[in-house]
Design an enzyme around this catalytic site. Structure first.
Site, mmCIF file in Angstrom:
data_model
loop_
_atom_site.group_PDB
_atom_site.id
_atom_site.type_symbol
_atom_site.label_atom_id
_atom_site.label_comp_id
_atom_site.label_asym_id
_atom_site.label_seq_id
_atom_site.Cartn_x
_atom_site.Cartn_y
_atom_site.Cartn_z
ATOM 1 N N GLU A 34 -31.335 74.213 75.427
ATOM 2 C CA GLU A 34 -32.117 72.972 75.317
ATOM 3 C C GLU A 34 -31.165 71.943 74.732
ATOM 4 O O GLU A 34 -30.827 72.014 73.546
ATOM 5 C CB GLU A 34 -33.307 73.161 74.366
ATOM 6 C CG GLU A 34 -34.286 74.227 74.776
ATOM 7 C CD GLU A 34 -35.165 73.815 75.931
ATOM 8 O OE1 GLU A 34 -35.087 72.650 76.367
ATOM 9 O OE2 GLU A 34 -35.917 74.674 76.414
ATOM 10 N N CYS A 40 -34.245 64.773 70.620
ATOM 11 C CA CYS A 40 -33.580 65.015 71.902
ATOM 12 C C CYS A 40 -34.245 64.224 73.020
ATOM 13 O O CYS A 40 -33.583 63.727 73.912
ATOM 14 C CB CYS A 40 -33.597 66.491 72.218
ATOM 15 S SG CYS A 40 -35.245 67.186 72.106
ATOM 16 N N LYS A 58 -29.431 81.259 63.255
ATOM 17 C CA LYS A 58 -28.427 80.453 62.550
ATOM 18 C C LYS A 58 -28.862 78.996 62.545
ATOM 19 O O LYS A 58 -28.788 78.300 63.547
ATOM 20 C CB LYS A 58 -27.040 80.567 63.181
ATOM 21 C CG LYS A 58 -25.983 80.099 62.181
ATOM 22 C CD LYS A 58 -24.771 79.429 62.752
ATOM 23 C CE LYS A 58 -24.912 78.051 63.238
ATOM 24 N NZ LYS A 58 -25.117 77.008 62.217
ATOM 25 N N GLU A 98 -25.775 59.707 74.599
ATOM 26 C CA GLU A 98 -26.831 59.995 73.632
ATOM 27 C C GLU A 98 -26.345 59.552 72.248
ATOM 28 O O GLU A 98 -25.379 60.095 71.714
ATOM 29 C CB GLU A 98 -27.131 61.498 73.618
ATOM 30 C CG GLU A 98 -28.301 61.826 72.732
ATOM 31 C CD GLU A 98 -28.565 63.322 72.633
ATOM 32 O OE1 GLU A 98 -27.605 64.083 72.468
ATOM 33 O OE2 GLU A 98 -29.738 63.714 72.699
HETATM 34 P P1 NAD Z 1 -24.790 70.713 67.694
HETATM 35 O O1 NAD Z 1 -24.559 71.216 69.063
HETATM 36 O O2 NAD Z 1 -23.657 70.082 66.982
HETATM 37 O O3 NAD Z 1 -25.267 71.902 66.745
HETATM 38 C C1 NAD Z 1 -26.402 72.673 67.061
HETATM 39 C C2 NAD Z 1 -26.215 74.047 66.483
HETATM 40 O O4 NAD Z 1 -25.103 74.655 67.130
HETATM 41 C C3 NAD Z 1 -25.902 74.068 64.985
HETATM 42 O O5 NAD Z 1 -26.539 75.169 64.393
HETATM 43 C C4 NAD Z 1 -24.405 74.251 64.970
HETATM 44 O O6 NAD Z 1 -23.934 74.868 63.792
HETATM 45 C C5 NAD Z 1 -24.194 75.124 66.175
HETATM 46 N N1 NAD Z 1 -22.842 75.073 66.744
HETATM 47 C C6 NAD Z 1 -22.010 74.006 66.807
HETATM 48 N N2 NAD Z 1 -20.854 74.375 67.400
HETATM 49 C C7 NAD Z 1 -20.959 75.683 67.726
HETATM 50 C C8 NAD Z 1 -20.106 76.624 68.348
HETATM 51 N N3 NAD Z 1 -18.875 76.307 68.767
HETATM 52 N N4 NAD Z 1 -20.553 77.880 68.537
HETATM 53 C C9 NAD Z 1 -21.791 78.228 68.134
HETATM 54 N N5 NAD Z 1 -22.633 77.398 67.506
HETATM 55 C C10 NAD Z 1 -22.228 76.129 67.315
HETATM 56 O O7 NAD Z 1 -26.037 69.751 67.775
HETATM 57 P P2 NAD Z 1 -26.740 68.983 66.567
HETATM 58 O O8 NAD Z 1 -25.896 67.816 66.216
HETATM 59 O O9 NAD Z 1 -27.093 69.942 65.495
HETATM 60 O O10 NAD Z 1 -28.104 68.525 67.222
HETATM 61 C C11 NAD Z 1 -28.214 67.383 67.963
HETATM 62 C C12 NAD Z 1 -28.261 67.716 69.432
HETATM 63 O O11 NAD Z 1 -29.334 68.618 69.684
HETATM 64 C C13 NAD Z 1 -28.536 66.502 70.264
HETATM 65 O O12 NAD Z 1 -27.700 66.490 71.383
HETATM 66 C C14 NAD Z 1 -29.988 66.693 70.695
HETATM 67 O O13 NAD Z 1 -30.325 66.051 71.863
HETATM 68 C C15 NAD Z 1 -30.079 68.154 70.807
HETATM 69 N N6 NAD Z 1 -31.469 68.602 70.714
HETATM 70 C C16 NAD Z 1 -32.081 69.060 71.849
HETATM 71 C C17 NAD Z 1 -33.416 69.453 71.828
HETATM 72 C C18 NAD Z 1 -34.076 69.964 73.069
HETATM 73 O O14 NAD Z 1 -35.108 70.643 72.955
HETATM 74 N N7 NAD Z 1 -33.570 69.699 74.253
HETATM 75 C C19 NAD Z 1 -34.129 69.402 70.635
HETATM 76 C C20 NAD Z 1 -33.488 68.934 69.493
HETATM 77 C C21 NAD Z 1 -32.142 68.545 69.550
#
Ligand code: NAD
Length: 497
Positions: free
Chosen positions: A267, A302, A191, A400
């Site tokens: 992650e 991230c 997804k 962040e």
């Molecule tokens: P997010 O958590 O809002 O969304 C990530 C994914 O989760 C999306 O596909 C979203 O649709 C899904 N999602 C959101 N709510 C959900 C729920 N209740 N149930 C299931 N799925 C759900 O994060 P984002 O804004 O897309 O990405 C940014 C974040 O990702 C930042 O915090 C960043 O640090 C982190 N990130 C971490 C890494 C790593 O490797 N540690 C790499 C890239 C990004």
């Protein structure tokens, strides 16, 4: 289509076909209820497409297809060489389609197309290649036993893996999850983020063309609280591999707990410190890297080096060098091959970044940036921003922001630098600049993070594990270790006489 000018990329964008249907059991399908959402280009506000908005029914269908493909062994039980060849064909197709993928990525989430083409797409291809080549290289063990016994320890695929990924490196994050999961013999439901659905759909098309059997890789597009939630709650998903925010990570653990106790790998976010000591050998190089560490991908990384800790003796000089470097990141049309800073992912995220910056203006000294930039009327552009004298306890240094915003804090000695760097709920990455090998090793050892980069920033390769501790999550992407999280250990005892 390997474009070199803005006009050429714009022309290519005009004719690009972006897939808008989900990919389930080898077919492009609309949502069961026909729902779709309007996906906009963050650089212009223009409509890119009406993308299928998957929900629980679509997730159920995709999980059933994945389960069926796993049970009948059409992928899992294929000879290793055949599986390797399919994945290597996928690598070739990714590289052959790199300009199309890079353009889709840039239009979708605003990053410079030249970076997508030069970094993201070949980076993802390298990850797919690594796991294709690794899949017949990792074996099991024979455990020590008493006489008359043989105990085989083997690694078995888990079954159906749900992969939920974010929007900042959509194609790379899909590769980081899907490549090891498939190499280990699992079937996958991916997804992508609702903010960047297209490259995952192109991946599914290419995987099919490469010979991946139907049902083995399914892509359900949709929102987190709908498709994402349904995938995380599904009773027939064996493992959830997630990259995204810490907040969503917590929710996924709850969903796993109240459903089938599926394994969860997280992650999550970060607030990585970049420590510059006064004995750094090349301050100019350190400043160039520090700017890259926070302004690359508009800080939507991230492991972005969003906190700069600089020793007081070089503080002023380093800040001057840094401001010069920041000036090289002028927000521009992402399709301009000269762009180093594109648009943020959308207007909502821009508003959040701006909110953080306005609050920070009250507690720290704004050195440069701090405002939106009108590159295009409908676009989400923000200037590279540096705050000095940032209070380590302030939200600027603790939250962040996920934008091109750097917090600079001076320090006096090594112990203070380590304490400041570790003074975060996150533990993803850190960088250290020093010409003293003892200090480099001492400080690296003291930092509570998953990756330390010495005299560089954000070092990364398919061969090395990547991930965090504390609120940055657990489990590792990349490297052979990632194969472990997509398999379980089975012990088989054989008694003989
Ligand atoms: P997010 O958590 O809002 O969304 C990530 C994914 O989760 C999306 O596909 C979203 O649709 C899904 N999602 C959101 N709510 C959900 C729920 N209740 N149930 C299931 N799925 C759900 O994060 P984002 O804004 O897309 O990405 C940014 C974040 O990702 C930042 O915090 C960043 O640090 C982190 N990130 C971490 C890494 C790593 O490797 N540690 C790499 C890239 C990004």
């Amino acid at each position: 289509m390997t474009e070199t000018t803005l006009t050429a990329w714009q022309r290519a964008a005009g004719t690009l076909r972006l897939p808008c249907l989900m990919f389930i059991d080898g077919a492009m399908v609309a949502a069961e209820d026909g729902a779709a959402w309007a996906k906009l280009n963050p650089a212009t506000g223009a409509l890119l497409g009406e993308v299928a908005r998957g929900g629980a029914a679509d997730i159920d269908k995709a999980v059933a297809a994945a389960r069926a493909s796993f049970e009948d062994g059409r992928w899992r039980a294929k000879p290793m060489a055949a599986r390797r060849d399919v994945l290597l064909r996928l690598v070739e197709l990714i590289l052959a389609n790199a300009p199309r993928l890079a353009l889709a990525e840039s239009l979708d989430m605003g990053k410079p197309v030249a970076e997508a083409l030069g970094i993201d797409i070949p980076g993802a291809a390298a990850v797919w290649r690594f796991y294709a080549e690794a899949l017949d290289k990792v074996g099991g063990e024979v455990a020590p036993t008493d006489a008359g016994n043989l105990a085989l320890v083997t690694r078995e695929p888990l079954g159906v893996v749900g992969a939920i990924v974010p929007w900042n490196f959509p194609f790379d994050m899909a590769a980081w999850k899907c490549a090891p999961a498939l190499a280990a013999g699992n079937s996958v439901v991916l997804k992508p983020s609702e903010r960047s659905p297209f490259s995952a759909l192109i991946l599914a098309e290419l995987a099919r063309e490469a010979g991946l059997p139907d049902g083995v890789l399914n892509v359900v597009t949709g929102f987190g609280h709908e498709a994402g939630k349904a995938l995380a709650l599904n009773q027939d998903v064996d493992c959830l591999a997630f990259t995204g925010s810490t907040r969503t990570g917590r929710t996924l653990m709850e969903y796993a707990g109240v459903s089938n106790l599926k394994q969860v790998w997280l992650e999550l976010g970060g607030k990585s410190a970049n420590i510059v000591f006064d004995d750094a050998e090349d301050l100019a190089a350190a400043a160039e890297a520090a700017a890259l560490g926070i302004f690359f991908n508009a800080g939507q990384v991230c492991s972005a080096n969003s906190r700069l800790l600089v020793q007081r003796g070089v503080h002023k000089r380093f800040l001057d060098l840094l401001v010069e470097q920041a000036a090289r990141y002028v927000p521009m049309n992402p399709l301009d091959p000269a762009a180093r800073l594109g648009a943020l992912v959308d207007g909502a995220h821009l508003a959040q970044v701006r909110g953080h910056v306005e609050a920070a203006k009250l507690s720290a000294r704004l050195v440069t940036g701090g405002e939106t930039v009108p590159v295009h009327p409908g676009g989400a552009f923000f200037a590279p921003t540096i705050f000095d004298d940032a209070d380590p306890a302030s939200p600027l240094c603790q939250d962040e922001i996920f934008g091109p915003v750097l917090a600079v804090t001076p320090f006096d000695d090594e112990a203070e630098a380590v304490a400041l760097a570790n003074g975060s709920c996150y533990g993803l990455a850190a960088s250290v600049w020093t010409g003293n090998i003892n200090r480099a090793l001492r400080v690296s050892q003291a930092l509570r993070v998953g990756t330390v980069s010495v005299n560089t920033v954000d070092a990364l390769s398919p061969q090395t594990p990547f991930g965090g501790i504390k609120h940055s999550g657990f489990g590792r992407d990349l490297s052979l270790h990632a194969l472990e999280k997509f398999s379980y250990l089975k012990t088989s005892w054989i008694k003989f006489s």
